[in-house]
Design a protein around this motif. Structure first.
Motif, PDB file in Angstrom:
ATOM      1  N   ALA A 103       0.830  -1.211   0.000  1.00 24.09           N
ATOM      2  CA  ALA A 103       0.000   0.000   0.000  1.00 24.09           C
ATOM      3  C   ALA A 103       0.861   1.257   0.000  1.00 24.09           C
ATOM      4  O   ALA A 103       0.559   2.221  -0.714  1.00 24.09           O
ATOM      5  CB  ALA A 103      -0.940  -0.013   1.206  1.00 24.09           C
ATOM      6  N   ASP A 104       1.935   1.252   0.781  1.00 23.13           N
ATOM      7  CA  ASP A 104       2.796   2.436   0.883  1.00 23.13           C
ATOM      8  C   ASP A 104       3.711   2.610  -0.321  1.00 23.13           C
ATOM      9  O   ASP A 104       3.832   3.709  -0.859  1.00 23.13           O
ATOM     10  CB  ASP A 104       3.653   2.368   2.153  1.00 23.13           C
ATOM     11  CG  ASP A 104       2.861   2.660   3.408  1.00 23.13           C
ATOM     12  OD1 ASP A 104       1.759   3.237   3.304  1.00 23.13           O
ATOM     13  OD2 ASP A 104       3.350   2.312   4.495  1.00 23.13           O
ATOM     14  N   ALA A 105       4.385   1.550  -0.740  1.00 23.25           N
ATOM     15  CA  ALA A 105       5.423   1.683  -1.762  1.00 23.25           C
ATOM     16  C   ALA A 105       4.915   1.522  -3.193  1.00 23.25           C
ATOM     17  O   ALA A 105       5.506   2.063  -4.114  1.00 23.25           O
ATOM     18  CB  ALA A 105       6.531   0.664  -1.511  1.00 23.25           C
ATOM     19  N   VAL A 106       3.824   0.794  -3.378  1.00 23.30           N
ATOM     20  CA  VAL A 106       3.342   0.533  -4.734  1.00 23.30           C
ATOM     21  C   VAL A 106       2.108   1.381  -5.054  1.00 23.30           C
ATOM     22  O   VAL A 106       2.097   2.126  -6.040  1.00 23.30           O
ATOM     23  CB  VAL A 106       3.034  -0.970  -4.935  1.00 23.30           C
ATOM     24  CG1 VAL A 106       2.469  -1.233  -6.322  1.00 23.30           C
ATOM     25  CG2 VAL A 106       4.285  -1.798  -4.699  1.00 23.30           C
ATOM     26  N   MET A 107       1.090   1.276  -4.231  1.00 24.53           N
ATOM     27  CA  MET A 107      -0.170   1.957  -4.559  1.00 24.53           C
ATOM     28  C   MET A 107      -0.081   3.474  -4.437  1.00 24.53           C
ATOM     29  O   MET A 107      -0.850   4.189  -5.074  1.00 24.53           O
ATOM     30  CB  MET A 107      -1.315   1.412  -3.699  1.00 24.53           C
ATOM     31  CG  MET A 107      -1.609  -0.049  -3.984  1.00 24.53           C
ATOM     32  SD  MET A 107      -1.784  -0.477  -5.730  1.00 24.53           S
ATOM     33  CE  MET A 107      -3.229   0.448  -6.178  1.00 24.53           C
ATOM     34  N   LYS A 108       0.844   3.980  -3.662  1.00 15.84           N
ATOM     35  CA  LYS A 108       1.020   5.429  -3.550  1.00 15.84           C
ATOM     36  C   LYS A 108       1.988   5.979  -4.589  1.00 15.84           C
ATOM     37  O   LYS A 108       2.224   7.177  -4.646  1.00 15.84           O
ATOM     38  CB  LYS A 108       1.496   5.795  -2.140  1.00 15.84           C
ATOM     39  CG  LYS A 108       0.437   5.565  -1.081  1.00 15.84           C
ATOM     40  CD  LYS A 108       0.955   5.941   0.284  1.00 15.84           C
ATOM     41  CE  LYS A 108      -0.074   5.670   1.368  1.00 15.84           C
ATOM     42  NZ  LYS A 108       0.466   5.953   2.704  1.00 15.84           N
ATOM     43  N   ASN A 109       2.550   5.091  -5.406  1.00 15.22           N
ATOM     44  CA  ASN A 109       3.481   5.496  -6.454  1.00 15.22           C
ATOM     45  C   ASN A 109       2.679   5.974  -7.665  1.00 15.22           C
ATOM     46  O   ASN A 109       1.966   5.182  -8.287  1.00 15.22           O
ATOM     47  CB  ASN A 109       4.375   4.318  -6.839  1.00 15.22           C
ATOM     48  CG  ASN A 109       5.363   4.643  -7.931  1.00 15.22           C
ATOM     49  OD1 ASN A 109       5.292   5.695  -8.564  1.00 15.22           O
ATOM     50  ND2 ASN A 109       6.276   3.728  -8.158  1.00 15.22           N
ATOM     51  N   PRO A 110       2.782   7.242  -8.032  1.00 15.86           N
ATOM     52  CA  PRO A 110       1.988   7.747  -9.161  1.00 15.86           C
ATOM     53  C   PRO A 110       2.395   7.139 -10.504  1.00 15.86           C
ATOM     54  O   PRO A 110       1.642   7.244 -11.471  1.00 15.86           O
ATOM     55  CB  PRO A 110       2.260   9.254  -9.135  1.00 15.86           C
ATOM     56  CG  PRO A 110       3.551   9.398  -8.422  1.00 15.86           C
ATOM     57  CD  PRO A 110       3.623   8.263  -7.436  1.00 15.86           C
ATOM     58  N   PHE A 111       3.545   6.481 -10.578  1.00 18.59           N
ATOM     59  CA  PHE A 111       4.009   5.902 -11.828  1.00 18.59           C
ATOM     60  C   PHE A 111       3.647   4.424 -11.978  1.00 18.59           C
ATOM     61  O   PHE A 111       3.916   3.827 -13.012  1.00 18.59           O
ATOM     62  CB  PHE A 111       5.525   6.088 -11.972  1.00 18.59           C
ATOM     63  CG  PHE A 111       5.928   7.528 -11.950  1.00 18.59           C
ATOM     64  CD1 PHE A 111       5.642   8.361 -13.018  1.00 18.59           C
ATOM     65  CD2 PHE A 111       6.556   8.065 -10.843  1.00 18.59           C
ATOM     66  CE1 PHE A 111       5.984   9.700 -13.001  1.00 18.59           C
ATOM     67  CE2 PHE A 111       6.911   9.405 -10.812  1.00 18.59           C
ATOM     68  CZ  PHE A 111       6.624  10.223 -11.894  1.00 18.59           C
ATOM     69  N   HIS A 112       3.037   3.850 -10.946  1.00 18.92           N
ATOM     70  CA  HIS A 112       2.628   2.443 -11.012  1.00 18.92           C
ATOM     71  C   HIS A 112       1.232   2.351 -11.613  1.00 18.92           C
ATOM     72  O   HIS A 112       0.317   3.067 -11.211  1.00 18.92           O
ATOM     73  CB  HIS A 112       2.636   1.796  -9.626  1.00 18.92           C
ATOM     74  CG  HIS A 112       2.105   0.394  -9.641  1.00 18.92           C
ATOM     75  ND1 HIS A 112       2.817  -0.660 -10.173  1.00 18.92           N
ATOM     76  CD2 HIS A 112       0.930  -0.120  -9.229  1.00 18.92           C
ATOM     77  CE1 HIS A 112       2.091  -1.756 -10.070  1.00 18.92           C
ATOM     78  NE2 HIS A 112       0.949  -1.459  -9.500  1.00 18.92           N
ATOM     79  N   THR A 113       1.072   1.449 -12.569  1.00 18.98           N
ATOM     80  CA  THR A 113      -0.234   1.185 -13.154  1.00 18.98           C
ATOM     81  C   THR A 113      -0.852   0.005 -12.417  1.00 18.98           C
ATOM     82  O   THR A 113      -0.260  -1.080 -12.381  1.00 18.98           O
ATOM     83  CB  THR A 113      -0.105   0.841 -14.653  1.00 18.98           C
ATOM     84  OG1 THR A 113       0.578   1.909 -15.302  1.00 18.98           O
ATOM     85  CG2 THR A 113      -1.473   0.632 -15.287  1.00 18.98           C
ATOM     86  N   PRO A 114      -2.027   0.199 -11.796  1.00 15.65           N
ATOM     87  CA  PRO A 114      -2.674  -0.905 -11.069  1.00 15.65           C
ATOM     88  C   PRO A 114      -2.864  -2.135 -11.958  1.00 15.65           C
ATOM     89  O   PRO A 114      -3.097  -2.024 -13.162  1.00 15.65           O
ATOM     90  CB  PRO A 114      -4.021  -0.315 -10.652  1.00 15.65           C
ATOM     91  CG  PRO A 114      -3.763   1.161 -10.600  1.00 15.65           C
ATOM     92  CD  PRO A 114      -2.784   1.435 -11.706  1.00 15.65           C
ATOM     93  N   GLU A 115      -2.744  -3.291 -11.353  1.00 15.45           N
ATOM     94  CA  GLU A 115      -2.911  -4.592 -11.991  1.00 15.45           C
ATOM     95  C   GLU A 115      -1.746  -4.985 -12.895  1.00 15.45           C
ATOM     96  O   GLU A 115      -1.776  -6.023 -13.534  1.00 15.45           O
ATOM     97  CB  GLU A 115      -4.226  -4.680 -12.790  1.00 15.45           C
ATOM     98  CG  GLU A 115      -5.469  -4.344 -11.997  1.00 15.45           C
ATOM     99  CD  GLU A 115      -5.661  -5.247 -10.784  1.00 15.45           C
ATOM    100  OE1 GLU A 115      -5.539  -6.473 -10.928  1.00 15.45           O
ATOM    101  OE2 GLU A 115      -5.911  -4.730  -9.700  1.00 15.45           O
ATOM    102  N   MET A 116      -0.712  -4.174 -12.957  1.00 12.08           N
ATOM    103  CA  MET A 116       0.461  -4.464 -13.782  1.00 12.08           C
ATOM    104  C   MET A 116       1.603  -4.946 -12.889  1.00 12.08           C
ATOM    105  O   MET A 116       1.576  -4.754 -11.681  1.00 12.08           O
ATOM    106  CB  MET A 116       0.885  -3.223 -14.574  1.00 12.08           C
ATOM    107  CG  MET A 116      -0.168  -2.768 -15.577  1.00 12.08           C
ATOM    108  SD  MET A 116      -0.638  -4.032 -16.774  1.00 12.08           S
ATOM    109  CE  MET A 116       0.846  -4.167 -17.728  1.00 12.08           C
TER     110      MET A 116
END
Length: 136
Positions: A103-116
């Motif tokens: 939740a902290d390192a991936v989902m709050k990253n604006p450059f991460h595309t969910p489900e990828m």
């Protein structure tokens, strides 16, 4: 007690993160890991519908002769799977901490595309600090 591996499976059943922690594990190909993740996703979906007494979130622990898989289903449908020794008692706690790191390192990253696939150095670093070599 040992932690052998960690998988993160998206809500569609795709493997978005896989990491081994113990030496000596059989090395599988990327396609074999994808097939295993999809199969586990299907088993989880089936077990969530089999409950004779109402709703169920699906399988939480699958135990084999030499290891067990502990599954944490997030509210968004992402599954976190920890492969451990049979004697490991802290798998649920570790999975909760993995989810917090996600939740902290991936989902709050604006450059991460969910489900990828997860490509986050911050997540890798937090997982390494949390699990280390896999021996607790």
């Amino acid at each position: 007690m040992a932690i052998f591996g960690l998988w993160v499976i998206n809500k569609a059943g795709g493997l978005v993160y896989q990491r081994n922690f113990a030496d000596g594990l059989v090395q599988l190909t990327s396609n074999e890991y994808l097939v295993l993740a999809g199969t586990l996703h299907g088993i989880h979906a089936i077990t969530s519908r089999l409950s004779p007494t109402g709703t169920s979130s699906g399988a939480q622990v699958i135990e084999a002769e030499t290891f067990k898989m502990t599954i944490l289903l997030s509210p968004t449908g992402t599954k976190f799977v920890l492969l451990t020794s049979l004697a490991e008692t802290s798998a649920s706690t570790v999975l909760q901490k993995v989810y917090e790191a996600y939740a902290d390192a991936v989902m709050k990253n604006p450059f991460h595309t969910p489900e990828m696939p997860i490509r986050s150095e911050g997540f890798d670093t937090r997982i390494a600090a949390l699990i280390g070599t896999g021996h607790t």
